[in-house]
Enzyme design. Structure first.
Site, mmCIF file in Angstrom:
data_model
loop_
_atom_site.group_PDB
_atom_site.id
_atom_site.type_symbol
_atom_site.label_atom_id
_atom_site.label_comp_id
_atom_site.label_asym_id
_atom_site.label_seq_id
_atom_site.Cartn_x
_atom_site.Cartn_y
_atom_site.Cartn_z
ATOM 1 N N ASN A 207 1.604 6.076 -12.285
ATOM 2 C CA ASN A 207 2.733 7.704 -11.929
ATOM 3 C C ASN A 207 3.915 7.573 -12.616
ATOM 4 O OD1 ASN A 207 4.964 5.865 -10.476
ATOM 5 N ND2 ASN A 207 3.405 5.356 -9.046
ATOM 6 N N ASP A 276 -1.151 5.509 -3.480
ATOM 7 C CA ASP A 276 -1.673 5.286 -1.987
ATOM 8 C C ASP A 276 -3.046 5.092 -2.159
ATOM 9 O OD1 ASP A 276 0.560 6.284 -0.724
ATOM 10 O OD2 ASP A 276 0.338 8.361 -1.382
HETATM 11 N N1 CTP Z 1 5.223 3.371 0.293
HETATM 12 C C1 CTP Z 1 4.709 2.035 0.663
HETATM 13 N N2 CTP Z 1 3.601 1.882 0.466
HETATM 14 C C2 CTP Z 1 2.639 2.566 -0.024
HETATM 15 C C3 CTP Z 1 2.966 3.917 -0.215
HETATM 16 C C4 CTP Z 1 4.568 4.400 -0.124
HETATM 17 O O1 CTP Z 1 5.633 1.022 0.978
HETATM 18 N N3 CTP Z 1 1.288 2.459 -0.086
HETATM 19 C C5 CTP Z 1 6.756 3.424 0.365
HETATM 20 C C6 CTP Z 1 7.260 4.049 -0.487
HETATM 21 O O2 CTP Z 1 8.175 2.892 -1.358
HETATM 22 C C7 CTP Z 1 8.494 4.896 0.076
HETATM 23 C C8 CTP Z 1 7.717 5.664 0.991
HETATM 24 O O3 CTP Z 1 6.795 4.729 1.350
HETATM 25 O O4 CTP Z 1 9.737 4.506 0.183
HETATM 26 C C9 CTP Z 1 7.180 6.912 0.561
HETATM 27 O O5 CTP Z 1 6.309 7.234 1.830
HETATM 28 P P1 CTP Z 1 4.655 8.063 1.584
HETATM 29 O O6 CTP Z 1 4.477 8.482 2.783
HETATM 30 O O7 CTP Z 1 4.025 6.694 0.926
HETATM 31 O O8 CTP Z 1 5.115 8.774 0.515
HETATM 32 P P2 CTP Z 1 3.728 9.298 -0.413
HETATM 33 O O9 CTP Z 1 3.063 8.130 -1.231
HETATM 34 O O10 CTP Z 1 4.561 10.380 -1.510
HETATM 35 O O11 CTP Z 1 2.834 10.236 0.626
HETATM 36 P P3 CTP Z 1 2.508 11.762 0.713
HETATM 37 O O12 CTP Z 1 1.207 11.700 -0.240
HETATM 38 O O13 CTP Z 1 2.073 11.806 2.187
HETATM 39 O O14 CTP Z 1 3.687 12.534 0.588
#
Ligand code: CTP
Length: 398
Positions: A207, A276
């Site tokens: 990313n 994710d």
């Molecule tokens: N985070 C984490 N583990 C993951 C994904 C994210 O610890 N697998 C943490 C990131 O470091 C950040 C926060 O969670 O502090 C972001 O939230 P998240 O809901 O995961 O954001 P996005 O991945 O952007 O989710 P969405 O696609 O739902 O917006």
């Protein structure tokens, strides 16, 4: 900054005009501000401007201030709780690095043992010149703090590194000189950068995170006296010194490293952009191109922060929400679902915010719904704000 005595040295650069705002902001924040100017600086801004802004006479000459001081350079050095030099020209850096005393400013600096913050500003080639870089190294090695110049269009018509940072960022750096120790004895875990999910030995899913925000938070936590572990995926910046640096690739590895020390830390600031999803079966060999399409099966990665939210005892948990719409709503949902103390939210599509740039425009959303909206500021200044708040919450926990 109430009752702090700040001495500002202005040297002869075009950015001198920006320092009028710096003086004004410091004064408004409660500081007593005095300004010294080099003769060349007065070609750019009139001493009278600084005099009106600060309410204090401006010193220019070694021997011209008899009415104000007995021995001007000693009196000014004694007055200062901290000295800011902005803008600092290449000539000033060279003189200060070698202890020259050929004007009031350089003499006062040699006569001072107080914290010194230098904000260089010049043409990119002058800044990159090995002599300038060596002078900066010497000044740093003697304890001076150097504020990195910003990148952008320069007065000489070129574009590059060398701009004086914005007044708000210079003032944040001055405040930081006094803000040490709020996290002393505390252990802070910061994650930064983007995770790398292998497709095959050559390719990966990644990313746009540069790791700038996380590295600035780690630096700020170190400055505040904390013992810091920085666990980082792919980053484009050099990790700050004086901390434990752990380099990882995938979300799975990041989770393992975070869980290893989670029980021992006082706070976790998860600024990493964790993927994710990962490829279910990464290929052991490089995938050769064959058909028109390539199917990759992706499986969900562990949500590290959510897991920490379920494990947390007294640890302060801070998350980040990088959004492109409904910023506050989405961020608030993450705050609650992941059991965080506060979340730093930003719209990554806004100009001056998000990936790769050195500034950010963020809001902090607290449990219970309070929202703090910040103006555009450097990631370094925002990092200071985040770390201050972490220190406050840790303090409340006793
Ligand atoms: N985070 C984490 N583990 C993951 C994904 C994210 O610890 N697998 C943490 C990131 O470091 C950040 C926060 O969670 O502090 C972001 O939230 P998240 O809901 O995961 O954001 P996005 O991945 O952007 O989710 P969405 O696609 O739902 O917006």
């Amino acid at each position: 900054m109430l009752d702090k005595n700040i001495l500002i040295g202005v040297t002869g650069g075009i950015a001198a005009y920006k320092v009028v705002e710096v003086a004004s902001r410091l004064k408004k924040s409660g500081a007593n501000v005095r300004v010294m100017m080099t003769r060349h600086a007065t070609e750019f801004v009139s001493p009278r401007t600084f005099q009106e802004i600060t309410g204090n006479a401006v010193s220019v000459d070694m021997f011209g201030d008899a009415a104000n001081f007995h021995v001007a350079h000693i009196a000014l050095a004694d007055f200062a709780d901290a000295i800011l030099v902005a803008p600092a020209t290449a000539n000033f850096l060279a003189k200060a690095a070698h202890g020259l005393c050929d004007d009031l400013l350089t003499t006062t600096i040699v006569a001072s043992d107080k914290p010194l913050l230098i904000a260089p500003s010049m043409n990119t080639k002058m800044f990159d010149n090995p002599a300038t870089q060596e002078n900066l190294r010497i000044l740093r090695s003697r304890g001076a703090k150097i504020l990195e110049p910003a990148t952008g269009s320069l007065a000489c018509g070129t574009s590059g590194k060398g701009r004086l940072p914005e007044a708000v960022d210079i003032c944040a750096a001055v405040e930081k000189l006094f803000a040490t120790g709020t996290l002393s004895g505390k252990k802070i875990l910061v994650t930064a950068g983007g995770t790398v999910e292998a497709i095959d030995p050559v390719r990966y899913i990644g990313n746009r995170s540069s790791g700038r925000m996380g590295c600035e938070i780690a630096r700020s936590a170190v400055d505040a006296g904390a013992q810091v572990t920085l666990i980082a995926g792919k980053i484009e910046v050099t990790p700050p010194p004086n901390l434990t640096f752990v380099s990882v690739e995938s979300a799975t590895q990041m989770r393992e490293e975070v869980l290893k020390i989670f029980d021992t830390v006082d706070a976790v600031i998860m600024s990493a952009a964790v993927a994710d999803f990962r490829v279910k079966n990464p290929s052991a060999q490089k995938i050769k191109k064959s058909d028109e399409t390539l199917m990759l099966e992706l499986v969900k990665n562990p949500d590290i922060l959510r897991e920490l939210g379920t494990l947390k005892k007294t640890q302060v948990l801070v998350g980040f929400a990088a959004e492109t719409q409904n910023v506050l709503d989405y961020a608030n949902k993450k705050l609650v679902e992941k059991n965080l103390d506060f979340i730093v939210a930003n719209d990554v599509t806004a100009e001056g915010a998000g990936f790769g740039v050195s500034t950010n425009i963020a809001s902090i959303i607290w449990r219970g719904g309070n929202v703090e909206n910040f103006a555009k500021m450097s990631k370094s200044a925002l990092a200071t704000k985040i770390v201050e708040r972490v220190a406050t919450v840790i303090g409340r926990h006793g």
